[in-house]
Design a protein around this motif. Structure first.
Motif, PDB file in Angstrom:
ATOM      1  N   SER A  70       0.853  -1.199   0.000  1.00 14.85           N
ATOM      2  CA  SER A  70       0.000   0.000   0.000  1.00 14.85           C
ATOM      3  C   SER A  70       0.884   1.243   0.000  1.00 14.85           C
ATOM      4  O   SER A  70       2.088   1.165   0.275  1.00 14.85           O
ATOM      5  CB  SER A  70      -0.906   0.038   1.239  1.00 14.85           C
ATOM      6  OG  SER A  70      -0.132   0.263   2.400  1.00 14.85           O
ATOM      7  N   GLY A  71       0.251   2.378  -0.269  1.00 20.71           N
ATOM      8  CA  GLY A  71       0.958   3.644  -0.153  1.00 20.71           C
ATOM      9  C   GLY A  71       1.348   3.918   1.296  1.00 20.71           C
ATOM     10  O   GLY A  71       2.404   4.505   1.571  1.00 20.71           O
ATOM     11  N   SER A  72       0.490   3.496   2.222  1.00 17.54           N
ATOM     12  CA  SER A  72       0.791   3.695   3.644  1.00 17.54           C
ATOM     13  C   SER A  72       2.051   2.935   4.037  1.00 17.54           C
ATOM     14  O   SER A  72       2.910   3.462   4.760  1.00 17.54           O
ATOM     15  CB  SER A  72      -0.380   3.203   4.504  1.00 17.54           C
ATOM     16  OG  SER A  72      -1.576   3.833   4.128  1.00 17.54           O
ATOM     17  N   PHE A  95      -2.477  19.043   5.969  1.00  8.72           N
ATOM     18  CA  PHE A  95      -3.604  19.010   5.041  1.00  8.72           C
ATOM     19  C   PHE A  95      -3.370  17.871   4.061  1.00  8.72           C
ATOM     20  O   PHE A  95      -3.013  18.066   2.893  1.00  8.72           O
ATOM     21  CB  PHE A  95      -3.739  20.354   4.333  1.00  8.72           C
ATOM     22  CG  PHE A  95      -5.121  20.557   3.772  1.00  8.72           C
ATOM     23  CD1 PHE A  95      -6.237  20.389   4.577  1.00  8.72           C
ATOM     24  CD2 PHE A  95      -5.312  20.915   2.461  1.00  8.72           C
ATOM     25  CE1 PHE A  95      -7.518  20.559   4.067  1.00  8.72           C
ATOM     26  CE2 PHE A  95      -6.589  21.084   1.947  1.00  8.72           C
ATOM     27  CZ  PHE A  95      -7.695  20.912   2.749  1.00  8.72           C
ATOM     28  N   THR A  96      -3.544  16.646   4.568  1.00  9.33           N
ATOM     29  CA  THR A  96      -3.243  15.445   3.810  1.00  9.33           C
ATOM     30  C   THR A  96      -3.973  14.278   4.453  1.00  9.33           C
ATOM     31  O   THR A  96      -4.633  14.436   5.487  1.00  9.33           O
ATOM     32  CB  THR A  96      -1.720  15.193   3.772  1.00  9.33           C
ATOM     33  OG1 THR A  96      -1.445  13.945   3.121  1.00  9.33           O
ATOM     34  CG2 THR A  96      -1.129  15.122   5.177  1.00  9.33           C
ATOM     35  N   PHE A  97      -3.805  13.107   3.855  1.00 12.63           N
ATOM     36  CA  PHE A  97      -4.386  11.889   4.412  1.00 12.63           C
ATOM     37  C   PHE A  97      -3.568  11.466   5.633  1.00 12.63           C
ATOM     38  O   PHE A  97      -2.352  11.693   5.694  1.00 12.63           O
ATOM     39  CB  PHE A  97      -4.377  10.795   3.336  1.00 12.63           C
ATOM     40  CG  PHE A  97      -5.012   9.513   3.768  1.00 12.63           C
ATOM     41  CD1 PHE A  97      -6.298   9.484   4.277  1.00 12.63           C
ATOM     42  CD2 PHE A  97      -4.319   8.318   3.655  1.00 12.63           C
ATOM     43  CE1 PHE A  97      -6.883   8.288   4.675  1.00 12.63           C
ATOM     44  CE2 PHE A  97      -4.899   7.118   4.057  1.00 12.63           C
ATOM     45  CZ  PHE A  97      -6.181   7.106   4.569  1.00 12.63           C
ATOM     46  N   GLU A 204      -4.996  -3.429  -3.307  1.00 13.55           N
ATOM     47  CA  GLU A 204      -4.165  -2.385  -2.703  1.00 13.55           C
ATOM     48  C   GLU A 204      -2.755  -2.504  -3.230  1.00 13.55           C
ATOM     49  O   GLU A 204      -2.332  -3.568  -3.664  1.00 13.55           O
ATOM     50  CB  GLU A 204      -4.147  -2.536  -1.177  1.00 13.55           C
ATOM     51  CG  GLU A 204      -5.506  -2.527  -0.502  1.00 13.55           C
ATOM     52  CD  GLU A 204      -6.146  -1.150  -0.466  1.00 13.55           C
ATOM     53  OE1 GLU A 204      -5.402  -0.149  -0.481  1.00 13.55           O
ATOM     54  OE2 GLU A 204      -7.386  -1.075  -0.443  1.00 13.55           O
ATOM     55  N   GLY A 205      -2.022  -1.426  -3.161  1.00 12.06           N
ATOM     56  CA  GLY A 205      -0.625  -1.492  -3.573  1.00 12.06           C
ATOM     57  C   GLY A 205       0.059  -0.152  -3.386  1.00 12.06           C
ATOM     58  O   GLY A 205      -0.605   0.879  -3.182  1.00 12.06           O
ATOM     59  N   GLY A 206       1.373  -0.174  -3.429  1.00 10.86           N
ATOM     60  CA  GLY A 206       2.159   1.049  -3.341  1.00 10.86           C
ATOM     61  C   GLY A 206       3.523   0.775  -3.926  1.00 10.86           C
ATOM     62  O   GLY A 206       3.881  -0.396  -4.175  1.00 10.86           O
TER      63      GLY A 206
HETATM   64  C1  LIG Z   1      -3.818   7.493  -0.467  1.00 11.20           C
HETATM   65  C2  LIG Z   1      -2.787   8.239   0.257  1.00 11.20           C
HETATM   66  C3  LIG Z   1      -1.842   7.603   1.061  1.00 11.20           C
HETATM   67  C4  LIG Z   1      -1.924   6.159   1.432  1.00 11.20           C
HETATM   68  O1  LIG Z   1      -1.985   5.281   0.358  1.00 11.20           O
HETATM   69  P1  LIG Z   1      -2.744   3.869   0.532  1.00 11.20           P
HETATM   70  O2  LIG Z   1      -2.341   3.118  -0.704  1.00 11.20           O
HETATM   71  O3  LIG Z   1      -4.196   4.173   0.580  1.00 11.20           O
HETATM   72  O4  LIG Z   1      -2.255   3.224   1.758  1.00 11.20           O
HETATM   73  C5  LIG Z   1      -0.843   8.373   1.620  1.00 11.20           C
HETATM   74  N1  LIG Z   1      -0.771   9.690   1.413  1.00 11.20           N
HETATM   75  C6  LIG Z   1      -1.679  10.348   0.652  1.00 11.20           C
HETATM   76  C7  LIG Z   1      -1.524  11.821   0.433  1.00 11.20           C
HETATM   77  C8  LIG Z   1      -2.726   9.648   0.048  1.00 11.20           C
HETATM   78  O5  LIG Z   1      -3.627  10.300  -0.687  1.00 11.20           O
END
Ligand SMILES: *Cc1c(COP(=O)(O)O)cnc(C)c1O
Length: 395
Positions: A70-72, A95-97, A204-206
């Motif tokens: 994942s991106g996380s 101002f982000t996730f 999911e992926g990153g």
């Molecule tokens: C989506 C997102 C993430 C996390 O990515 P995931 O693949 O959902 O875990 C991190 N940072 C930002 C700014 C995002 O939009």
């Protein structure tokens, strides 16, 4: 807040456009068949994953890419592999996730939130420079909405002070900064391949991009429970591997990415040309749409009218979203972090509204959404036909 969207309205766009992938069902089925026929199920050392990493690194023109779950996890592993001193401070945006700053905290570091710039809501380099302290160890800018963060200034700041620079490119695959493509400047740059991002797939992926092959190997070990192979574990690590199926899907979709981003840019320009007609609607835009990979198209509404405007659009079958209603310095999970006031972040959180944008959106839909938004804003500002505000969940 949940905004009901009237799905009986026939020509309303969807927010992410996933239903369009049904038209490509045969392509996705061929990916699935190819994975099954290859008999490669094991994620560790998987050839589909390796192929996706190679193709992505070539696409980005960067030395190495490491695919993860994942991106996380990309952000988490990036913060971890840097081996920064525990308790070190990482300057980032609020101002982000949540995952941006959670990755910092999970690595035993402290997120230090700095304000964004008013015109494009990207991390403000001047605010970052003011927030530097003896404990600062890294900068973590986010390319919010697929617009480029000011990497020229942030990279200079990082270099001058000997800080690590990590890019959160989760929303910005294909964006271009003043110093090259997003994801080519950070010591480590992190992308998401989640379904809501430009290169998404079911699942999911990153992926992490970087120059140093030694660090890339270390990341490959960390994503595989700290093992370089077999049952010898040099590091603690975790299971953050990408699977074969996601890799095959993403490898396939990567071929469409540039064309899809071009479609997003064209749609963003179209939205802008229509929405400038209404001065009460502010635009969150890059200097040039050619530099963006717009994953969100975001406007700024006058304070206090967002909820009724969203309800009015929902009645017309137009879905909207708010990125982000509660900035990170106001989230419970970061309540232990001391933060100076972030006035622009707070105001943006009250006023932003994101409209549908995806490669399958038609010009007619952009026109319909824009006209509906302008009308809803005018009516709500004038209080002429204030939409029902008694729906559940509305404050
Ligand atoms: C989506 C997102 C993430 C996390 O990515 P995931 O693949 O959902 O875990 C991190 N940072 C930002 C700014 C995002 O939009």
């Amino acid at each position: 807040m949940t905004i009901p969207v009237d799905r009986r309205s026939e020509c309303g766009p969807s927010f992410f456009g996933w239903e369009l992938e049904a038209d490509r069902k045969q392509e996705w089925i061929r990916c699935l068949e190819a994975v099954l026929e290859s008999g490669e199920w094991l994620s560790h050392g998987n050839p589909w994953v390796a192929d996706f990493e190679d193709a992505f690194a070539r696409w980005l023109a960067r030395n190495c890419a490491v695919a993860v779950s994942s991106g996380s996890e990309a952000l988490g592993l990036a913060m971890e592999v840097l081996d920064l001193p525990p308790g070190g401070e990482v300057l980032t945006s609020a101002f982000t996730f949540q995952a941006t700053a959670a990755a910092v905290a999970r690595a035993g570091l402290v997120p230090r939130f700095v304000d964004v710039r008013a015109h494009d809501l990207q991390m403000d380099p001047a605010a970052a420079a003011r927030a530097v302290s003896a404990r600062t160890v890294a900068l973590l800018p986010v390319h919010l909405y697929g617009l480029p963060a000011p990497l020229e200034e942030l990279d200079a700041l990082a270099r001058n002070l000997g800080l690590a620079l990590v890019e959160d490119c989760a929303q910005a695959m294909g964006a271009r900064t003043a110093v090259g493509k997003a994801g080519t400047r950070g010591t480590l740059s992190c992308f998401s391949c989640g379904p809501t991002k430009q290169l998404g797939a079911p699942g999911e992926g990153g992926i992490i991009s970087l120059d140093d092959p030694v660090v890339a190997e270390r990341l490959r070990a960390l994503r595989h429970n700290g093992s370089g192979g077999g049952f010898a574990h040099e590091h603690i690590g975790r299971n953050a591997m990408m699977g074969a199926l996601e890799a095959a899907f993403l490898l396939h979709r990567l071929r469409r990415l540039d064309a899809e981003n071009e479609a997003r840019r064209r749609l963003a320009r179209h939205y802008e040309a229509l929405l400038v007609e209404e001065p009460a609607i502010g635009l969150v835009r890059p200097r040039d749409w050619g530099d963006a990979a717009p994953s969100k198209f975001t406007v700024l509404l006058p304070d206090g009218i967002r909820d009724p405007v969203r309800v009015a659009l929902g009645h017309l079958g137009i879905p909207t979203a708010v990125y982000y209603e509660v900035p990170l310095h106001r989230q419970g999970c970061f309540s232990n972090i001391r933060t100076a006031s972030l006035p622009i972040t707070d105001e943006a959180a009250r006023r932003v509204l994101s409209l549908p944008i995806h490669p399958g959106l038609t010009d007619g839909q952009v026109e319909r959404v824009s006209a509906a938004l302008i009308r809803a804003v005018r009516e709500t500002v004038n209080g002429a036909a204030r939409p029902a505000v008694s729906l559940p969940g509305l404050r």
